[in-house]
Write a protein that holds these residues in place. Structure first.
Motif, short mmCIF file in Angstrom:
data_model
loop_
_atom_site.label_atom_id
_atom_site.label_comp_id
_atom_site.label_asym_id
_atom_site.label_seq_id
_atom_site.Cartn_x
_atom_site.Cartn_y
_atom_site.Cartn_z
N ALA A 93 0.83 -1.21 0.00
CA ALA A 93 0.00 0.00 0.00
C ALA A 93 0.86 1.26 0.00
O ALA A 93 0.57 2.24 -0.70
N ILE A 94 1.94 1.23 0.78
CA ILE A 94 2.87 2.36 0.81
C ILE A 94 3.58 2.49 -0.53
O ILE A 94 3.77 3.60 -1.05
N THR A 95 3.95 1.36 -1.10
CA THR A 95 4.68 1.36 -2.37
C THR A 95 3.86 1.99 -3.49
O THR A 95 4.37 2.79 -4.27
N ILE A 96 2.59 1.63 -3.58
CA ILE A 96 1.79 2.19 -4.68
C ILE A 96 1.50 3.68 -4.45
O ILE A 96 1.33 4.43 -5.41
N THR A 97 1.46 4.10 -3.19
CA THR A 97 1.30 5.54 -2.92
C THR A 97 2.52 6.31 -3.40
O THR A 97 2.40 7.40 -3.96
N MET A 98 3.70 5.74 -3.20
CA MET A 98 4.92 6.38 -3.67
C MET A 98 5.00 6.33 -5.19
O MET A 98 5.40 7.30 -5.84
N GLY A 99 4.63 5.20 -5.77
CA GLY A 99 4.68 5.08 -7.21
C GLY A 99 3.67 5.96 -7.92
O GLY A 99 3.91 6.42 -9.04
N ALA A 100 2.54 6.23 -7.27
CA ALA A 100 1.49 7.05 -7.90
C ALA A 100 1.90 8.49 -8.09
O ALA A 100 1.29 9.22 -8.87
N THR A 101 2.96 8.94 -7.38
CA THR A 101 3.40 10.33 -7.54
C THR A 101 3.87 10.61 -8.97
O THR A 101 3.85 11.76 -9.40
N ILE A 102 4.31 9.58 -9.68
CA ILE A 102 4.71 9.79 -11.07
C ILE A 102 3.52 10.30 -11.88
O ILE A 102 3.62 11.30 -12.60
N PHE A 103 2.37 9.62 -11.74
CA PHE A 103 1.19 10.02 -12.51
C PHE A 103 0.67 11.38 -12.05
O PHE A 103 0.37 12.25 -12.87
N THR A 104 0.55 11.59 -10.74
CA THR A 104 -0.04 12.83 -10.24
C THR A 104 0.82 14.04 -10.57
O THR A 104 0.31 15.09 -10.98
N ASN A 105 2.13 13.91 -10.41
CA ASN A 105 3.01 15.05 -10.68
C ASN A 105 3.09 15.37 -12.17
O ASN A 105 3.05 16.54 -12.56
#
Length: 735
Positions: A160-172
């Motif tokens: 869950a933590i990993t996908i939150t960190m990985g999702a920053t690519i899409f959001t940013n």
């Protein structure tokens, strides 16, 4: 004379400061140095302190600085570019790749909900569609301010933590691209498709060139002209400013190019000292000046005196919090995470910092956003940063106890399986005659139970323009003398020695190249006295060896002969399988000396706990002890170490107190990483190494070995059950 004196008295302070650049920079340096430290002592983000100091120093406070002063604006503009560049450079692409589909899914959810909620909230105040969409997109992004905290707590590999960190690519990326479109089309109400379509085509072409041509160009340049640190550093800066100029050429904001340039050189630079130095240049000076300058633009009087601004702030803040929460609720339904994980994801996605501040300033300068939005975003940044970190601090502890990854063994290739049976090889660089004997002794102890193991004493003579240069001749003679002594010491220990004399360009390169050629399992080095630890370790030979080595590196500071070591302490911060390498190392020493190993974990506690909190803390300590015992049992040790889990408010002080009873402390080497928000993260290991008075071994792992074990640390990818007891030993056996 009287008129001159009167003029000096009445002249505004900001004007005087504007005419004295040295005084201005002196004040800025004091603020950059002192304010973040004070705020971090208060458990507040240092970045917020810099913005707050800008408010105090600007027109809303003491009016020391002029907002139009070029002395501040020029480095601030560079800091704005650098902030976005670092945001792209520090994106954890590996986390996105680990859970690509889920990271993308959560990224779309959290961005979409926040974008819609923020846009609708802004529309209620009649800001116009361009401005409303821009506000919604900026609030949809987030900054991982709590990254150091979750790393320290050992939950960074929870899925869950990993996908939150990985999702920053899409959001940013999405926020930056929407910013480019909104600013380029202007504040004209609805989008004009005659403007939008050509702009999108140019933006797509530009993005493709940056993300494809820049990495390719970097690799080709390094391949043809060498990959020295200086070349890599200059290439990164060149990529930053070329991308910014290219963005201006196609009519979009320069920060779009800066962010894309960070993504482009992310993998080209890789993990290493160069990456750290590139980030260091910006985070120490330029980015803090930008944050201070942002605070200078805040008008507190207008914010406090206008009810509409207060209402706008409240509505946008509620919309942001609600939108992020709705996104994690849908994520829970899709991926079935527990509530602790969902709350941790929510808290991590709340803080608004890097992209939000940069985009707001760009929109304000372009005339798209009014002054009220600048004030509002500053308040939202302050609240969400504090709220997000506070919630993460509590929810991450729950994730640690409810989502504990099971210890799994990494899959070995056939070549690695064969190397597991090869005899051990330990490379010992010799340079200082005073520490050489202890280094050879500790290598001999590690090989005591390893059949056919060998020590490779290594002496490096740096290359000269001519091979008959006098200083090279003197270096060779000295090296041969040291090698002869090391060989004799190895024979006294009953261990085979194969001395190696090497002429190379630099000490660090010579050590890592020789270790690779010898298929070494371990490199043992010394760093000398306690004084000047950072100067000796970071940025010098040892630093480069730790980054470049293919095998683990043990950096030692031995106060006495390793043969006298009877009690060994191994403090563990992260209760994950990858953190047990120091335990294996300590156990190998203990078996040779009949010593006892103690594994210590500090459970951070708070003072003035209630009875209920104390009971909860006891349960957490028991859970940690059980988890740690389970991890260590996988090593299959004949003489398991003692396990201690103690509560304390300060992990460093707790370890220092415990270490008084031990002869040796084995610490993991964790490089000082820079979090995505742009401030350096202090490392407990660094603090301990500077204050411990006993012998120390710092064990560093190669970056590649960490990457290879990542898929098995989430607890959701099933690894083979076969031969789990030796999985840590396999990491040491990598040749």
């Amino acid at each position: 004379m009287e008129l001159t004196s009167q003029f000096l008295v009445t002249e505004p302070t900001a004007q005087v400061m504007g005419e004295e650049p040295i005084v201005t920079f002196a004040v800025l340096v004091v603020v950059i140095l002192v304010v973040p430290i004070l705020f971090e002592r208060l458990k507040l983000p240092g970045l917020i302190g810099l913005v707050f100091s800008g408010v105090l120093l600007g027109p809303s406070g003491w009016n020391l600085f002029d907002t139009q002063s070029q002395i501040i604006n020029l480095p601030s503009d560079i800091g704005l570019l650098y902030l976005m560049f670092v945001s792209g450079l520090e994106v954890e692409i590996k986390h996105f790749r680990r859970c690509k589909q889920r990271s993308l899914g959560f990224g779309i959810l959290t961005f979409s909900f926040s974008l819609v909620m923020g846009t609708l909230a802004a529309q209620t105040f009649h800001l116009g569609w361009n401005a409303s969409i821009l506000i919604g997109s900026l609030l949809a992004s987030y900054t991982l301010l709590a990254y150091p905290m979750i790393t320290r707590l050992g939950v960074v590999n929870n899925e869950a933590i990993t996908i939150t960190m990985g999702a920053t690519i899409f959001t940013n990326v999405s926020a930056v691209l929407i910013l480019a479109v909104c600013v380029a089309t202007g504040n004209t109400g609805l989008f004009s498709f005659t403007q939008l379509i050509p702009l999108l085509l140019k933006l797509i072409l530009y993005t493709t060139i940056i993300l494809v041509v820049f990495p390719w160009g970097g690799k080709e340049f390094f391949r043809r002209f060498g990959d020295e640190d200086g070349n890599k550093f200059l290439f990164a800066l060149l990529a930053l400013f070329l991308a910014a100029v290219g963005a201006q050429f196609i009519g979009v904001e320069t920060i779009v190019g800066a962010f894309l340039a960070g993504l482009a050189v992310n993998e080209a630079l890789g993990e290493g000292p160069v990456r750290e130095k590139v980030v260091f240049i910006g985070t120490v000076l330029f980015i803090p000046i930008f944050l201070i300058n942002f605070g200078l633009m805040i008008d507190l009087t207008a914010f406090m005196s206008t009810i509409d601004t207060l209402q706008l702030t409240l509505v946008l803040l509620v919309s942001l919090i609600f939108g992020k929460f709705m996104a994690v609720l849908f994520t829970k339904v899709l991926y079935h995470y527990n509530w602790s994980e969902i709350l941790a994801m929510w808290s991590l996605s709340l803080p608004q910092m890097g992209t939000t501040l940069a985009g707001t300033l760009v929109g304000y300068r372009a005339g798209l956003l009014p002054q009220s939005i600048l004030n509002t975003v500053c308040v939202i940044t302050f609240i969400t940063s504090i709220l997000g970190i506070w919630i993460t601090r509590h929810t991450a502890l729950a994730v640690e106890t409810t989502a504990v990854p099971e210890p799994k063994a990494p899959i070995l290739s056939d070549q690695q399986t064969e190397e597991k049976h090869n005899p051990w090889t330990i490379v010992v660089p010799v340079y200082n005659p005073q520490t050489q004997q202890y280094l050879i002794e500790i290598a001999g102890l590690l090989l005591a139970n390893q059949p056919k193991g060998k020590i490779v004493p290594l002496a490096i003579a740096t290359a000269a323009a001519q091979m008959d240069a006098p200083h090279l001749e003197a270096s060779l003679v000295r090296s041969e003398r040291l090698l002869a002594k090391a060989t004799a010491q190895s024979r006294l220990l009953g261990v085979e020695a194969e001395p190696l004399l090497r002429i190379d360009d630099a000490f660090a390169l010579g050590i890592t190249r020789a270790a690779r050629e010898q298929k070494a399992n371990l490199i043992i080095m010394g760093w000398g006295k306690r004084t000047g630890f950072k100067a000796r370790l970071f940025g010098n030979v040892i630093d480069h060896v730790l980054w470049a080595s293919h095998c683990p590196v043990a950096v030692t500071r031995l106060m006495d002969s390793p043969k006298k070591i009877q009690r060994i302490l191994v403090p563990l911060e992260n209760l994950t399988p990858s953190s047990l390498l120091p335990v294996q190392f300590a156990q190998m020493l203990a078996e040779a000396n009949q010593a006892q190993v103690t594994v210590l974990n500090v459970c951070i506690s708070e003072s003035h706990r209630s009875h209920r909190n104390r009971r909860s803390s006891s349960q957490k300590i028991a859970a940690r002890r059980s988890h740690l015992a389970l991890l260590i049992s996988q090593l299959g040790l004949s003489n398991p170490p003692e396990i201690q889990v103690i509560p304390h408010e300060n992990a460093t002080q707790a370890i220092l107190q415990a270490a008084r009873l031990y002869d040796l402390v084995v610490l993991p080497f964790i490089p000082n990483r820079t979090n995505p928000s742009g401030l350096a993260v202090s490392d407990v290991t660094t603090q301990l190494a500077g204050e411990l008075t006993c012998s120390i071994v710092m064990l560093g792992e190669p970056q590649q070995s960490k990457t290879q074990t990542l898929p098995y640390l989430s607890g959701r990818v099933k690894a083979p059950e076969k031969d789990q007891r030796s999985w840590v030993l396999r990491a040491l056996h990598k040749g």
